[in-house]
Design an enzyme around this catalytic site. Structure first.
Site, PDB file in Angstrom:
ATOM      1  N   HIS A 192       0.829  -1.213   0.000  1.00  0.00           N
ATOM      2  CA  HIS A 192       0.000   0.000   0.000  1.00  0.00           C
ATOM      3  C   HIS A 192       0.857   1.254   0.000  1.00  0.00           C
ATOM      4  CE1 HIS A 192      -3.341  -2.459   2.102  1.00  0.00           C
ATOM      5  NE2 HIS A 192      -3.357  -2.609   0.793  1.00  0.00           N
ATOM      6  N   GLU A 230      -4.135 -11.733 -24.186  1.00  0.00           N
ATOM      7  CA  GLU A 230      -3.136 -11.921 -23.131  1.00  0.00           C
ATOM      8  C   GLU A 230      -2.948 -13.396 -22.774  1.00  0.00           C
ATOM      9  OE1 GLU A 230      -4.286  -9.868 -19.536  1.00  0.00           O
ATOM     10  OE2 GLU A 230      -6.398 -10.334 -19.796  1.00  0.00           O
ATOM     11  N   ASP A 249       0.538 -10.390 -19.080  1.00  0.00           N
ATOM     12  CA  ASP A 249       0.143 -11.795 -18.989  1.00  0.00           C
ATOM     13  C   ASP A 249       0.573 -12.590 -20.205  1.00  0.00           C
ATOM     14  OD1 ASP A 249      -1.121 -12.275 -16.480  1.00  0.00           O
ATOM     15  OD2 ASP A 249      -2.665 -10.854 -17.097  1.00  0.00           O
ATOM     16  N   CYS A 257      -1.916  -2.557 -23.863  1.00  0.00           N
ATOM     17  CA  CYS A 257      -2.031  -1.905 -22.552  1.00  0.00           C
ATOM     18  C   CYS A 257      -1.150  -2.553 -21.501  1.00  0.00           C
ATOM     19  CB  CYS A 257      -3.489  -1.877 -22.107  1.00  0.00           C
ATOM     20  SG  CYS A 257      -4.239  -3.510 -22.029  1.00  0.00           S
TER      21      CYS A 257
HETATM   22  C1  PEP Z   1      -1.697  -7.305 -19.031  1.00  0.00           C
HETATM   23  O1  PEP Z   1      -1.815  -8.485 -18.680  1.00  0.00           O
HETATM   24  O2  PEP Z   1      -0.811  -6.895 -19.794  1.00  0.00           O
HETATM   25  C2  PEP Z   1      -2.635  -6.286 -18.517  1.00  0.00           C
HETATM   26  C3  PEP Z   1      -2.625  -5.046 -18.961  1.00  0.00           C
HETATM   27  O3  PEP Z   1      -3.488  -6.669 -17.534  1.00  0.00           O
HETATM   28  P1  PEP Z   1      -3.076  -6.821 -15.995  1.00  0.00           P
HETATM   29  O4  PEP Z   1      -1.704  -6.268 -15.807  1.00  0.00           O
HETATM   30  O5  PEP Z   1      -4.113  -6.092 -15.230  1.00  0.00           O
HETATM   31  O6  PEP Z   1      -3.143  -8.307 -15.790  1.00  0.00           O
HETATM   32 MG    MG Z   2      -3.571  -9.163 -17.714  1.00  0.00          MG
END
Ligand code: PEP
Ligand code: MG
Length: 589
Positions: free
Chosen positions: A202, A447, A471, A518
């Site tokens: 946190h 992913e 992922d 992302c």
């Molecule tokens: C990813 O897996 O790249 C992603 C953006 O999702 P998260 O990091 O939330 O698993």
């Molecule tokens: Mg992910």
């Protein structure tokens, strides 16, 4: 960890920890005393047992008052979602298991309240320590913090806190609680260094939001620093230098100036488009976890929100969020992002993100949580939870430009099943006369490797796709994304990953759909030329990275990136990649 001697001087020592928040802090050390929970045991006379229990209850009530005051302060400074961190503390404070244990120990064994408390806390910490899930193991620090706070009230002891700072200093502590960290904003703390903590603690989350340089997980920093020692905290590299030589201080001062100047320069790009030198326009969006981050998203000039991770709405609370809870958050983000769009990702709980209460088996530790009931799998198993969130997302689509995205999709059937739930909810809303955007774009994350392998089929079904490299890399390379032991094998530019990315972009474009990214790779300037060259349409990165990625994009030429990508894909070895990237870096535009 032992200090790494750098041959600077006998009193200079360098420590390596985990970089929790970027920036450089130089100043005198303010060492916070650690309160030891190992207190003495003494016998309470039978007639004083009741009073001893009352003394414990009073200490709990005083602790609660203090926490609520901190919560108010956080609320004012950072907003609701950060204030919820204190809710996790309040939950521990109110946990009947701990208080029951303390009261029983006092009554049955006639021991003093301090001792009964330290025993109960030690028991709870031990149970958490043996949890196989990292999230639960991390929570043991919260239990210890709460135990310490109650103990201080019992002892009538008030140790020094960050509030006692009288001059600009660097705070050194065994651990910091969110309440300590929040005081840093209004006090003289230039940065901090702690013995324990990880990137997901946190305190690290708050340090980032407050933009305070911080290094955590230094193991023994409190034992190696005396109050008043000169100390440098380098939050970029996770390094702490105690008693540096004057020229080292000077170098760091210069570096801090350079970084600040860089930041000011980059900030000037705020209103410039994310476009290459030869006018190839890209969308540069932001990843967020809560509406509190919108200020930073807007001030850095994002072209929208490319990933709104909604699972934080479910964490640190004792029950599921209601449709109204969801709606309030989503509508706020959608409205403040206009005229740009917001991609709201449906719940991706599971893996390393667990709720404090049970749904199905996911608060119990699964043997392989990352391969378990995570993301859309959980949502399809518990359709009520899914429908509540989708209703709120659809209602928010009437307030701004909203797109919906499903995480952890592994194949066409799963995407179609999720889309069917969306269709059903749309029919309900139509029947009820509730407005929503009928043309809302529906996308999915690529992913899971199986999705990347059937991406041509998925591209027919979805309106857009966003590559989640965090992922995708973990699952393709079989490298746990949170295990430090295998971190060196986590390779975004691995040939297999580049192939999957290239394949996804091509399949998307062949079907006339746009493709974004992302995962963290989207914010890595080393990968930017290849990603542009492969035709990626949208980059979504954490808000603070936007200026830097924009600058990288604006220094490149699309035609050269395409040539580079072609060359690399012919022979995607580490050597070719490094050589080709070096060439493009050295080229003067
Ligand atoms: C990813 O897996 O790249 C992603 C953006 O999702 P998260 O990091 O939330 O698993
Ligand atoms: Mg992910």
């Amino acid at each position: 960890m032992n200090p790494v001697k750098q041959g600077l001087s006998t009193s200079t020592r360098v420590f390596k920890g985990i970089s929790a928040s970027p920036g450089i802090a130089i100043g005198k050390a303010f060492v916070l005393e650690d309160v030891d929970l190992a207190v003495g045991r003494w016998q309470v006379p039978p007639e004083a047992v009741k009073a001893e229990v009352a003394r414990f209850r009073l200490a709990v009530a005083d602790t609660r008052r203090e926490m609520l005051a901190t919560q108010q302060k956080i609320l004012k400074l950072l907003g609701k979602s950060h204030a919820r961190l204190i809710e996790a503390y309040l939950l521990i404070l109110d946990d009947p298991l701990i208080s029951k244990d303390v009261v029983r120990n006092i009554m049955q064994n006639r021991v003093n309240a301090e001792f009964a408390l330290s025993e109960a806390v030690a028991g709870a910490v031990k149970a958490l320590e043996s949890a196989s899930d990292e999230y639960f193991r991390e929570r043991r620090h919260d239990v210890l913090d709460v135990g310490r706070k109650i103990l201080l009230h019992l002892l009538g002891h008030r140790p020094q806190t960050v509030e006692d700072l009288k001059e600009p200093s660097v705070v050194v502590a065994h651990n910091l609680t969110p309440s300590d960290t929040i005081h840093m904003r209004t006090n003289y703390a230039e940065g901090f260094a702690t013995d324990i903590g990880g990137k997901t603690s946190h305190t690290a989350i708050l340090a980032n939001s407050l933009e305070i340089p911080a290094v955590v997980g230094l193991h023994e920093i409190t034992r190696n620093v005396r109050p008043g020692d000169l100390i440098i905290v380098d939050g970029y590299t996770g390094t702490v230098i105690v008693n540096p030589l004057p020229d080292v201080v000077e170098n760091y001062r210069r570096e801090r100036e350079v970084r600040l100047a860089e930041r000011r320069d980059l900030e000037r790009l705020r209103d410039q488009p994310a476009q290459t030198q030869d006018a190839h326009r890209l969308v540069l969006a932001a990843n967020i976890d809560s509406p509190d981050e919108m200020k930073s998203v807007l001030s850095h000039g994002a072209d929208g929100v490319g990933l709104y991770r909604t699972e934080y709405l479910y964490l640190n609370r004792s029950s599921l969020p209601t449709e109204e809870d969801h709606y309030a958050h989503y509508a706020k983000v959608a409205q403040s992002m206009l005229p740009h769009s917001v991609i709201i990702r449906t719940l991706d709980i599971g893996g390393d993100k667990l709720m404090d209460f049970g749904i199905g088996g996911i608060t119990k530790s699964e043997p392989n949580p990352f391969l378990g009931l995570r993301g859309v799998r959980l949502c399809l198993k518990y359709p009520d939870i899914f429908r509540t969130q989708i209703r709120a997302i659809l209602r928010a689509s009437a307030m701004g430009k909203v797109k919906i995205m499903f995480p952890m999709i592994s194949g066409v059937e799963e995407f179609c099943a999720a889309r069917q739930v969306l269709r059903d909810v749309m029919s309900d809303l139509r029947r009820e006369g509730v407005p929503f955007d009928e043309k809302l774009e529906v996308g999915l994350m690529i992913e899971v490797p199986s999705a990347a392998l059937v991406v041509d089929f998925l591209a027919q079904e979805a309106d857009f796709m966003s590559i989640g490299t965090n992922d995708l890399i973990q699952y393709t390379l079989a490298v746990d994304r949170i295990n430090e032991e295998v971190a060196h094998l986590y390779e975004p530019l691995h040939a297999s990953i580049l192939r999957l990315i290239a394949q996804t972009i091509k399949a998307g474009h062949d079907a006339g759909k746009w493709v974004g990214m992302c995962g963290e790779m989207a914010g890595d300037p080393e990968a930017t030329p290849i990603l542009i060259g492969l035709g990626l349409d949208e980059f979504s990165v954490s808000p603070a990275l936007i200026p830097k990625v924009k600058k990288t994009i604006r220094d490149l030429r699309f035609s050269e990136c395409q040539a580079l990508a072609q060359e690399i894909m012919k022979n995607p070895t580490r050597e070719t990649i490094s050589k080709t990237l070096r060439q493009i870096k050295n080229r003067a535009f």
